[in-house]
Design an enzyme around this catalytic site. Structure first.
Site, PDB file in Angstrom:
ATOM      1  CB  SER A  60     -12.940  49.107  14.478  1.00  0.00           C
ATOM      2  OG  SER A  60     -13.481  49.175  13.192  1.00  0.00           O
ATOM      3  CG  HIS A 104     -13.355  54.331  12.641  1.00  0.00           C
ATOM      4  ND1 HIS A 104     -14.443  53.777  13.287  1.00  0.00           N
ATOM      5  CD2 HIS A 104     -12.515  53.290  12.395  1.00  0.00           C
ATOM      6  CE1 HIS A 104     -14.272  52.475  13.404  1.00  0.00           C
ATOM      7  NE2 HIS A 104     -13.105  52.157  12.875  1.00  0.00           N
TER       8      HIS A 104
END
Length: 705
Positions: free
Chosen positions: A556, A675
């Site tokens: 991320s 994610h």
């Protein structure tokens, strides 16, 4: 407006096999280039892979399938890939049990037998009879639908839970009768970034955005959050809008009811840092009362005692403090310290009528218990140096639970007596790992500007500092998130095979409070990359490893960290793993939740100076032809609606086109995944088997230890 699009993609595409510049003659999938240019403050910026932003397009889907095949074909040649997977499955296969929590007449807990795709929620009655309450493994055939949130009403007779399909941030809420376990209301759809908070037996508060347009679920911007109240027995279309939308435009809104059911509290924010706080007295039926407005500070409600409100905040206290005020006049000028700010960052939980402050000293936990006047009751003795979390519960609790872990200690759950202050082991996992064979040490090194940075280094005992130890350098460096020591079976296998796992607590995180965070934001963002580079140099200078045995890793915002570091210093490491990263810094704010990250990054539209600064380190815009980059595995998921996969697609395409040496560039794309949260055990194991085996293979390791 100082930013405008200069031209759209023209119909004529330039096709080229991107393997032409690769001396190893790896034939990467062909990636077309389009003639697309944007203009920022008079500066033209080419975006040849703009078409990869459209994840719905057939040509994008075809390209993804080609990249998936190329990556899997390359990984298949690694002789010990299967062995690494077997090692991971073997150590992963142990029973995992959560701390229990009481709701109504039952005690609930999560358990995973070992390799189940998702953990199962069980409950136990007063006689000790145990049964499955909710099994997320039955939500879907492949185990990729996960339990995202769960909330019981005060009596424990009703429960609402949200599910995430394929890791998406868009959830559904399902409502059950807790006794019969049968659904009693319609399923609520299109829920995002939401808690669930019950008001009696009537219904609950939740948050969402307007329903996304067809085809834009994964990439469309999310704005104007709304808090709704769903009354049981009514349709979702009849849900009452409590706050938000056009009349109160905020990007993030969360509403929750206090333990005493008297207050509705709403936190409002436009970015990931800084929030407003509002409170409504449900007993006296007041309108929302502002506790604090503007977005200069962070503030949250810890607990209430009648008219008294206890808040924790960084207003006038960068390391946080806890204050009290009253519902009659809760504005900041009335706040009085209960637990004052210290030199260490702090967060506060409440349970059993007490406050538990968790301090962080050099990224390690210290816990203190206070009464409601702020008087210190005791400092809680922890099992060692590491990370402790928990100490939360209702006022009536006599016992609380907390977990303790570090890089070489599997997470153990302790039961804590509020009155005596004594802890006892509640659940210790039976992992095939002996901490006595490993060591984890904290060192401090100096960054480019002289700042002292802590770093944890973990490895098997008996390490030789000969510069030949495979090393993973992992960090994050953003959003006030602190990296505290935590055990991982993946790292255990890495260390068992002779590896070092090193984690520097770089700026941008919250390890030393707000000032540490702010020192890694906007036009100070390069401090983060310099801190990471200095960590790698320290490890190499002190003989832990060398360039040929170092891998950079992050996810991320940490994916941005790796992407920026490898383009700034391509000579620093042999291997790089930019995972689900924010890699196009000029356009990140155009997708899903990206606009909310502007506090940390700034945007290319803010000013010419901000545009130039972002462009100077944006990984997508700093891949240079003729440069030898590390062996790279760009990691993403095709259903990531937090950091859209276009970031990784474009960065991977740039690297494949411009790589000037034999080091391979792979783009590992997880299908039907988001994610990261909610992935099945099989998905997590396979990704990490690929990551570890690729790292060792590219470092020239022939046989596992």
């Amino acid at each position: 407006m100082k930013y405008k699009k200069l031209s759209v993609a023209v119909a004529a595409f330039a096709f080229a096999a991107v393997s032409a510049q690769n001396s190893n003659s790896l034939k990467y999938p062909e990636t077309k280039k389009v003639n697309h240019t944007d203009t920022y403050f008079g500066n033209q910026v080419s975006d040849p892979y703009r078409w990869l932003e459209d994840d719905r397009a057939e040509d994008t889907k075809a390209w993804v399938q080609q990249e998936v095949k190329f990556t899997q074909d390359y990984l298949a040649q690694i002789p010990f890939r299967g062995q690494i997977k077997k090692q991971l499955l073997d150590i992963w296969n142990y029973e995992k049990i959560s701390a229990p929590f009481k709701k109504g007449k039952y005690t609930y807990f999560y358990k995973n037998d070992g390799l189940q795709a998702q953990s199962v929620l069980y409950r136990k009655d007063a006689s000790g009879k145990t049964e499955v309450f909710l099994d997320p493994n039955k939500f879907s055939d492949k185990g990729t639908t996960s339990l995202a949130n769960l909330s019981f009403n005060k009596k424990g007779t009703l429960v609402a839970y949200s599910i995430s399909e394929g890791g998406s941030d868009w959830n559904k809420i399902i409502i059950l009768d807790a006794e019969t376990k049968k659904q009693i209301d319609e399923t609520l759809l299109d829920v995002k970034f939401s808690g669930i908070s019950w008001l009696g037996d009537e219904g609950f508060f939740y948050s969402s955005y307007d329903k996304p347009k067809d085809g834009s679920v994964l990439s469309g911007m999310t704005d104007k959050h709304k808090v709704y109240f769903h009354k049981l027995g009514t349709k979702q279309s009849q849900d009452e809008l409590i706050i938000g939308g056009d009349k109160f435009p905020r990007r993030y809104l969360s509403g929750y009811v206090t333990e005493d059911q008297r207050y509705l509290v709403v936190s409002a924010a436009n970015a990931t840092n800084g929030n407003e706080l509002y409170i409504k007295d449900l007993k006296n039926k007041t309108d929302f009362i502002p506790i604090i407005t503007g977005f200069e500070s962070n503030v949250g409600l810890v607990d209430t005692d009648g008219d008294t409100l206890f808040l924790h905040t960084d207003k006038n206290a960068p390391n946080m403090r806890m204050v009290k005020t009253t519902i009659q006049n809760p504005k900041p000028e009335t706040w009085k310290d209960v637990i004052a700010e210290t030199s260490e960052p702090m967060r506060v939980n409440s349970g059993g009528g007490y406050f538990f402050a968790t301090y962080m000293k050099d990224a390690l936990s210290q816990i203190k218990q206070y009464d409601k006047t702020g008087k210190l009751v005791r400092e809680i003795k922890l099992p060692g140096s590491g990370t402790a979390g928990g100490f939360g519960g209702e006022k009536t609790e006599k016992e609380l639970y907390y977990s303790f872990t570090n890089y070489i200690t599997p997470p153990t759950i302790f039961k804590f007596s509020i009155d005596s202050g004594k802890s006892e082991v509640y659940q210790k996992p039976k992992v095939k790992f002996n901490p006595e064979n490993y060591v984890s040490e904290q060192v401090f090194y100096t960054s480019a500007d002289g700042t002292k940075i802590p770093m944890m280094i973990s490895n098997k005992k008996g390490l030789k500092k000969d510069g030949k130890n495979p090393t993973i350098l992992y960090s994050y460096g953003g959003f006030n998130i602190s990296l505290q020591p935590a055990f991982s079976v993946v790292n255990a296998i890495w260390m068992e095979n002779g590896g070092i796992y090193a984690v520097p607590n770089i700026r941008g995180g919250g390890e030393y409070g707000k000032k540490w965070h702010d020192a890694g934001t906007k036009q100070q963002k390069k401090n983060v990359f310099n801190d990471f580079i200095a960590a790698g140099e320290y490890l190499q200078k002190n003989g832990y490893t060398s360039k040929d045995y170092m891998a950079l890793s992050g996810r991320s915002n940490g994916g941005l960290l790796v992407g920026a570091t490898m383009t700034m210093r391509p000579d620093l490491a042999k291997v790089a793993f930019p995972g689900v990263g924010v890699l196009d810094m000029l356009r990140y704010n155009k997708f899903t939740a990206g606009a909310g990250w502007a506090y940390d990054y700034g945007t290319a539209e803010d000013s010419k100076e901000m545009f130039e600064y972002l462009k100077s380190y944006s990984p997508v815009h700093n891949v240079k032809a003729g440069t030898c980059y590390p062996s790279t595995m760009v990691i993403t998921s095709d259903h990531d609606d937090r950091v859209v996969p276009a970031h990784s697609f474009k960065f991977g395409a740039e690297l494949q086109a411009k790589q000037a040496c034999k080091n391979p560039v792979l783009i590992r794309i997880e299908t039907n995944a988001g994610h990261g949260a909610g992935r099945s055990t099989e998905q997590v194991v396979m990704e990490n088997a690929d990551l570890l085996s690729f790292a060792l293979y590219e470092m020239g390791i022939k046989n596992l230890k």
